[in-house]
Design a protein around this motif. Sequence first.
Motif, PDB file in Angstrom:
ATOM      1  N   ASN A  27       0.313  -0.923  -0.072  1.00 20.88           N
ATOM      2  CA  ASN A  27      -0.131  -0.262  -0.237  1.00 20.88           C
ATOM      3  C   ASN A  27       0.277   1.353   0.045  1.00 20.88           C
ATOM      4  OD1 ASN A  27      -2.527   0.780   0.360  1.00 20.88           O
ATOM      5  ND2 ASN A  27      -2.392   2.019   1.852  1.00 20.88           N
ATOM      6  N   GLN A 122      -6.791  -8.954  -0.947  1.00 19.90           N
ATOM      7  CA  GLN A 122      -6.386  -8.098  -1.011  1.00 19.90           C
ATOM      8  C   GLN A 122      -5.453  -7.818  -1.554  1.00 19.90           C
ATOM      9  OE1 GLN A 122      -8.208  -5.458  -0.789  1.00 19.90           O
ATOM     10  NE2 GLN A 122      -6.609  -3.276  -0.546  1.00 19.90           N
ATOM     11  N   LEU A 126      -3.474  -5.449  -4.413  1.00 17.48           N
ATOM     12  CA  LEU A 126      -2.170  -4.576  -4.896  1.00 17.48           C
ATOM     13  C   LEU A 126      -0.611  -4.973  -5.012  1.00 17.48           C
ATOM     14  CD1 LEU A 126      -2.069  -3.703  -1.046  1.00 17.48           C
ATOM     15  CD2 LEU A 126      -3.050  -2.360  -2.821  1.00 17.48           C
TER      16      LEU A 126
END
Length: 415
Positions: A27, A122, A126
């Motif tokens: 992130n 997730q 990513l």
Amino acid sequence: MPAILGKKIIVVGGGAAGLMAALAAANNGAQVKVLERMNRVGKKILATGNGRCNFTNISSNIERYYHGKNPRFVYGALNKFNVQQTMEYFEYLGIAAKVEEGGKVYPMSDQSSSVLDVLRYQLEKLHVTTVTDAEVENIHVSEGEFIVDTKEKGRFISQRLILATGGKSYPNLGSNGSGYQLAKNLGHRLVEPFPALVQVKLAEKFYKQIKGIKFVGDLEVVVNEKTIIKATGEILFTEYGISGPPVLAVSRKVNEMLRSNKKVYLKPVILKQFTPGQLEQMLLYRFQTQPQKTLAFSFVGLINKQLAPVLLKEAGIKDINKPAGDVTASEIKQIVSILQDWRLKATGTKGWNSAQVTAGGVDVQDVNPKTMESKLVPGLFFAGELLDIDGDCGGFNLQWAWSSGYVAGENAAVL
């Protein structure tokens, strides 16, 4: 500080801490690879909370981690990524949460697989690469890079490395203690690991007679005639000794004391709702009202009938089938003492296959609590159970995994 785009980071360990570290690093713009020795990531997550995954606890604070050499170390990570932020993050991922008894937080679905599913989604979003069946054999540092050799998947090179291999509990789910040697090879010291949140073995020979019997009561750990820790809840006798949530709660202290060569006794308080005087009067009334009943049978309706013969023998009464009306005042006092001050000698605990958590691990004095970075090896970060941090039962250890993983991942990407 802005993220350095494209920084290469390897996370060793695909458990809760490792996955959170990977997500936090990605992130912040890093290129992340997760190396997991099992055939899939997150196996231990699936087993938590009896398959329901109590993924945090609203009561998380330093007192819940007051174990190990330096429990204050948890402040850095817990303050940076606290319970509220954890719940908000999982809500963002799709986990609707509910709070149950003791502050335990579960997914509304009551499925631990839900937590792992959204984490894996997730990771893909990513662009985190996960490499399974990748058991790390050796790590060394050369010219500012980490060179990671695996048994079957070859060599990987990164600018930053996060060790999140877990402890030694539930080795069949992935954490076999291999991370300790990796950390030692990189210059870190260990606090010798031992099982925590685990069942306790007792010395007496009668447990096969009462295995399976449960009761709700207090459980105290007594050392040198002093109670050093106490827990309350459902207690279960087993063929090797004793189990149940209160036993798990005190087991770390039991193991710690035994490892210090102390004599340790467990004190189950079976009828805690009465004072000794009240209990004495109640027993006297029962015996006098139905004096023809056998002493053992007179306990039917008060405690588990299979437990009565063992308790009476422990109280020193040889004829447990004599008429209840023949019981003497001194014998009643002896029975009261066993019901409220029974001493059972602890000999050890069950092993790593039964332990929920590892106590001990990488000594935190060599790790920066605000960043999770090694003070000895620049660019090396730690997260989760591998460190000498362990919490109480009830979601606190998963909160530590999320918090320490988040801090390690973020700082590995931006520092």
